[in-house]
Scaffold this motif. Structure first.
Motif, PDB file in Angstrom:
ATOM      1  N   LEU A 160       6.278   1.401  -8.270  1.00  0.00           N
ATOM      2  CA  LEU A 160       6.050   2.094  -6.983  1.00  0.00           C
ATOM      3  C   LEU A 160       7.345   2.242  -6.185  1.00  0.00           C
ATOM      4  O   LEU A 160       7.591   3.265  -5.541  1.00  0.00           O
ATOM      5  CB  LEU A 160       5.040   1.279  -6.171  1.00  0.00           C
ATOM      6  N   THR A 161       8.188   1.216  -6.260  1.00  0.00           N
ATOM      7  CA  THR A 161       9.433   1.213  -5.468  1.00  0.00           C
ATOM      8  C   THR A 161      10.461   2.226  -5.982  1.00  0.00           C
ATOM      9  O   THR A 161      11.445   2.498  -5.313  1.00  0.00           O
ATOM     10  CB  THR A 161      10.038  -0.209  -5.455  1.00  0.00           C
ATOM     11  N   ALA A 162      10.218   2.756  -7.186  1.00  0.00           N
ATOM     12  CA  ALA A 162      11.170   3.740  -7.723  1.00  0.00           C
ATOM     13  C   ALA A 162      10.643   5.166  -7.566  1.00  0.00           C
ATOM     14  O   ALA A 162      11.284   6.129  -7.997  1.00  0.00           O
ATOM     15  CB  ALA A 162      11.422   3.444  -9.204  1.00  0.00           C
ATOM     16  N   MET A 163       9.457   5.305  -6.958  1.00  0.00           N
ATOM     17  CA  MET A 163       8.829   6.639  -6.847  1.00  0.00           C
ATOM     18  C   MET A 163       9.221   7.335  -5.553  1.00  0.00           C
ATOM     19  O   MET A 163       9.558   6.684  -4.566  1.00  0.00           O
ATOM     20  CB  MET A 163       7.302   6.505  -6.892  1.00  0.00           C
TER      21      MET A 163
ATOM     22  N   ILE B 120       4.095   8.651  -4.431  1.00  0.00           N
ATOM     23  CA  ILE B 120       3.367   7.563  -3.749  1.00  0.00           C
ATOM     24  C   ILE B 120       2.107   8.111  -3.072  1.00  0.00           C
ATOM     25  O   ILE B 120       1.043   7.501  -3.109  1.00  0.00           O
ATOM     26  CB  ILE B 120       4.283   6.846  -2.730  1.00  0.00           C
ATOM     27  N   ARG B 121       2.239   9.320  -2.462  1.00  0.00           N
ATOM     28  CA  ARG B 121       1.068   9.931  -1.816  1.00  0.00           C
ATOM     29  C   ARG B 121      -0.061  10.143  -2.824  1.00  0.00           C
ATOM     30  O   ARG B 121      -1.224   9.857  -2.555  1.00  0.00           O
ATOM     31  CB  ARG B 121       1.453  11.281  -1.195  1.00  0.00           C
ATOM     32  N   LYS B 122       0.303  10.614  -4.017  1.00  0.00           N
ATOM     33  CA  LYS B 122      -0.702  10.862  -5.058  1.00  0.00           C
ATOM     34  C   LYS B 122      -1.410   9.566  -5.450  1.00  0.00           C
ATOM     35  O   LYS B 122      -2.628   9.542  -5.595  1.00  0.00           O
ATOM     36  CB  LYS B 122      -0.017  11.462  -6.296  1.00  0.00           C
ATOM     37  N   ILE B 123      -0.613   8.506  -5.586  1.00  0.00           N
ATOM     38  CA  ILE B 123      -1.210   7.211  -5.949  1.00  0.00           C
ATOM     39  C   ILE B 123      -2.121   6.722  -4.824  1.00  0.00           C
ATOM     40  O   ILE B 123      -3.233   6.252  -5.073  1.00  0.00           O
ATOM     41  CB  ILE B 123      -0.102   6.177  -6.278  1.00  0.00           C
TER      42      ILE B 123
ATOM     43  N   ILE C 283       7.795  -3.248  -6.844  1.00  0.00           N
ATOM     44  CA  ILE C 283       6.325  -3.258  -6.831  1.00  0.00           C
ATOM     45  C   ILE C 283       5.865  -2.511  -8.080  1.00  0.00           C
ATOM     46  O   ILE C 283       6.283  -1.360  -8.304  1.00  0.00           O
ATOM     47  CB  ILE C 283       5.760  -2.575  -5.560  1.00  0.00           C
ATOM     48  N   HIS C 284       5.041  -3.133  -8.848  1.00  0.00           N
ATOM     49  CA  HIS C 284       4.525  -2.496 -10.065  1.00  0.00           C
ATOM     50  C   HIS C 284       3.021  -2.309  -9.933  1.00  0.00           C
ATOM     51  O   HIS C 284       2.307  -3.218  -9.519  1.00  0.00           O
ATOM     52  CB  HIS C 284       4.841  -3.357 -11.292  1.00  0.00           C
ATOM     53  N   PHE C 285       2.576  -1.101 -10.259  1.00  0.00           N
ATOM     54  CA  PHE C 285       1.133  -0.828 -10.195  1.00  0.00           C
ATOM     55  C   PHE C 285       0.730   0.000 -11.420  1.00  0.00           C
ATOM     56  O   PHE C 285       1.314   1.065 -11.674  1.00  0.00           O
ATOM     57  CB  PHE C 285       0.803  -0.048  -8.904  1.00  0.00           C
ATOM     58  N   ASP C 286      -0.222  -0.530 -12.153  1.00  0.00           N
ATOM     59  CA  ASP C 286      -0.817   0.205 -13.268  1.00  0.00           C
ATOM     60  C   ASP C 286       0.253   0.780 -14.218  1.00  0.00           C
ATOM     61  O   ASP C 286       0.174   1.950 -14.630  1.00  0.00           O
ATOM     62  CB  ASP C 286      -1.677   1.343 -12.699  1.00  0.00           C
ATOM     63  N   GLY C 287       1.264   0.001 -14.491  1.00  0.00           N
ATOM     64  CA  GLY C 287       2.292   0.437 -15.458  1.00  0.00           C
ATOM     65  C   GLY C 287       3.447   1.209 -14.853  1.00  0.00           C
ATOM     66  O   GLY C 287       4.405   1.530 -15.543  1.00  0.00           O
TER      67      GLY C 287
ATOM     68  N   ALA D 142       0.814  -1.223   0.000  1.00  0.00           N
ATOM     69  CA  ALA D 142       0.000   0.000   0.000  1.00  0.00           C
ATOM     70  C   ALA D 142       0.844   1.269   0.000  1.00  0.00           C
ATOM     71  O   ALA D 142       0.303   2.378   0.014  1.00  0.00           O
ATOM     72  CB  ALA D 142      -0.922  -0.011   1.220  1.00  0.00           C
ATOM     73  N   GLY D 143       2.141   1.131   0.005  1.00  0.00           N
ATOM     74  CA  GLY D 143       3.008   2.322  -0.020  1.00  0.00           C
ATOM     75  C   GLY D 143       3.088   3.032   1.314  1.00  0.00           C
ATOM     76  O   GLY D 143       3.481   4.189   1.389  1.00  0.00           O
ATOM     77  N   LEU D 144       2.717   2.328   2.400  1.00  0.00           N
ATOM     78  CA  LEU D 144       2.770   2.954   3.730  1.00  0.00           C
ATOM     79  C   LEU D 144       4.124   2.748   4.400  1.00  0.00           C
ATOM     80  O   LEU D 144       4.443   3.408   5.372  1.00  0.00           O
ATOM     81  CB  LEU D 144       1.651   2.399   4.624  1.00  0.00           C
TER      82      LEU D 144
END
Lengths: 346, 223
Positions: B70-73, B78-81, B63-67, B53-55
């Motif tokens: 996440l782990t590189a953000m 991450i907050r925006k997602i 971690i990949h989400f919707d293209g 969940a990015g917490l």
């Protein structure tokens, strides 16, 4: 959504209590500050009410105006060369009324200026505080140093010196009383660069006040009391705002977890601080000004606009500091930490 | 697959001692499905959910989400997602105490940056509260709601912005049996109708009947 306002509306008791504390602390500071300023005015309003300018006294007097005696030729030359300049003298003394009642006053005279009222020979103009003590226009007073009598010709406001009411008299009466034709001081208004006059020492109004024997010691003590109070009040302000926000760390963590920006949380904290402080200060200022009006004349109270604004600014800055400090803790708090804390307490 | 993890690891260090909580987890989530994570306490299921969940950050893996990865953000990305695409239901409802049920959902829409007008947002909130059976309590504050009602509002808040992923960490732990079934029925129905990928942690076997997929965790790995 205005979270700050919604919380204040819903949890109004909590905010009213916090606001009351801020109000009481700031009221205490305003009142003490007003009383300290009042004492300062009571000590030197006659000089403080002079416009910006330079005061000269004899160098040989070594900063003691009662010992200063300005040479009449020098006086004439300075008055001739400077528009609005005047010579003046102040001496402590007393007035006796027809029933031998004694009234301590500061006798003041000048060579004619807008700042000192014009007084005819034999007349006397007194500070209004004496009118409140029952002295009326037309009352007769005498003085052991003067054969003639003084008739009260009127009253004027803000004429206090060394905690005594000022009695304005004609220069001839002053000369008869103190057996001197020489004035103690010269006042030259709005001198950007005070010019050097041979045999005379120049002072700004503030520098002159510090030559008065009791003034600087009294002011130092009063200033210390006021600023000590301001520092303590400020610390209480900051601590209360800090504690209020730290208690809500869990809530802020949840808001962060669902994606609320940290900036929005800071705005929430600052808005609440601003609203509480503004309401508390408006009430404090209003009540302290009212106090100034109803306070007995024996209790000098003076809270001018600049001192009020200065204190208000200090309170806002400290409140902002306290709120921001807690905001920094909130910035550090992770959403996960807040959720886990909530879970433990649930 | 809208969400995948590859070789997720998590290590906690206490002084000189390093404890490996997750030991290389590969997980994928599909829209319209509830995936349940079960396992003994300390097996790493809640840690996996919070990392997904990015917490909290993983110690390793992707971690990949919707293209996107996440782990590189950064934190702001991450907050925006989290605000726009994720929904959260926690063990406790964690409602904002000074907002009504309606306002809880409006805040979520605002946080997610919903393009809807004010009027449309209110209509959407009404619809969502109606779907969780809380329309009649929309002006109530959390203090006046029962435990089950609070959790219903929390679920409505979690999905009002139509997230793609819903994370539910023991959503029925604080509810009695009847209310637990009500809440799980609701989560199942919303997952299907809104085509959300739901990842749920639970230790209640009764609730597994509502899951499409059950993954058991043991010692930081899928058993």
């Amino acid at each position: 959504m205005n979270l700050a306002w919604k919380e204040m509306k819903k949890s109004n008791t909590k905010f009213v209590i916090l606001g009351s504390i801020v109000f009481l602390i700031s009221l205490l500071t305003f009142i003490i500050s007003g009383l300290a300023n009042g004492l300062s005015q009571d000590n030197a309003a006659l000089i403080k009410n002079l416009p910006d300018g330079t005061i000269y006294m004899e160098t040989a007097a070594e900063e003691t105006h009662a010992l200063s005696a300005i040479d009449t030729d020098t006086e004439k030359q300075v008055l001739m060369e400077n528009d609005g300049a005047f010579a003046f003298s102040i001496q402590m003394g007393f007035l006796l009324n027809e029933q031998d009642g004694q009234q301590s006053v500061a006798f003041a005279t000048s060579t004619g200026s807008a700042e000192f009222p014009d007084v005819a020979k034999g007349d006397i103009i007194l500070d209004r505080s004496l009118e409140e003590d029952g002295i009326k226009q037309g009352d007769i007073f005498n003085n052991s140093q003067l054969e003639d009598e003084f008739t009260v010709a009127g009253f004027t406001d803000g004429a206090k010196y060394s905690h005594a009411a000022v009695a304005f008299i004609h220069p001839d009466d002053y000369a008869d009383m103190y057996r001197t034709e020489q004035m103690q001081m010269l006042f030259v208004p709005e001198t950007a660069q005070p010019r050097t006059v041979s045999g005379l020492q120049s002072f700004s109004t503030e520098e002159f006040l510090n030559t008065l024997p009791s003034y600087s010691a009294e002011q130092l003590s009063l200033s210390m009391i006021v600023w000590f109070l301001v520092v303590i009040s400020g610390m209480l302000f900051a601590i209360f705002f800090y504690m209020m926000n730290i208690q809500k760390l869990g809530l802020y963590g949840i808001l962060k977890a669902i994606g609320v920006k940290t900036g929005a949380l800071f705005r929430m904290i600052w808005t609440q601080m601003l609203v509480i402080t503004a309401i508390a200060l408006i009430l404090s200022i209003a009540i302290s000004q009212l106090f100034g009006r109803v306070a007995p004349s024996d209790m000098p109270f003076h809270l001018p606009v600049d001192a009020t604004l200065q204190l208000t600014a200090v309170f806002f800055i400290i409140g902002f500091f306290g709120a921001t400090l807690s905001g920094l803790q909130i910035r550090k708090a992770t959403p996960l930490q807040a959720i886990q804390q909530g879970e433990e307490s649930a | 697959m809208i969400f995948t993890t590859q070789d997720i690891q998590k290590t906690f260090k206490t002084g000189e001692v390093a404890e490996e909580i997750l030991k290389g987890i590969d997980l994928s989530l599909t829209e319209g499905e509830i995936t349940a994570l079960v396992g003994a306490s300390g097996s790493g299921k809640s840690t996996l959910l919070t990392i997904a969940a990015g917490l909290q950050a993983a110690s390793g893996g992707e971690i990949h989400f919707d293209g996107g990865e996440l782990t590189a953000m950064n934190q702001e990305q991450i907050r925006k997602i989290r605000a726009q695409s994720f929904g959260f239901v926690f063990q406790s409802p964690h409602l904002v105490p000074f907002l009504t049920a309606e306002e809880q959902l409006l805040l979520m829409l605002e946080t997610a940056g919903s393009p809807l007008s004010k009027k449309q947002r209110r209509e959407e909130v009404d619809k969502m509260l109606h779907s969780v059976g809380m329309a009649h309590r929309k002006t109530a504050y959390p203090a006046s709601l029962s435990g089950g009602e609070k959790q219903r509002v929390a679920i409505a808040r979690a999905i009002v912005h139509q997230p793609k992923l819903l994370f539910a960490d023991e959503p029925t732990a604080s509810l009695d049996s009847t209310k637990s079934h009500e809440v799980m029925g609701l989560l199942q129905q919303l997952t299907k109708t809104l085509n959300i990928a739901t990842l749920m942690v639970t230790h209640e076997e009764d609730m597994l009947a509502y899951a499409d997929r059950v993954i058991t965790m043991k010692d930081g790995r899928f058993a």
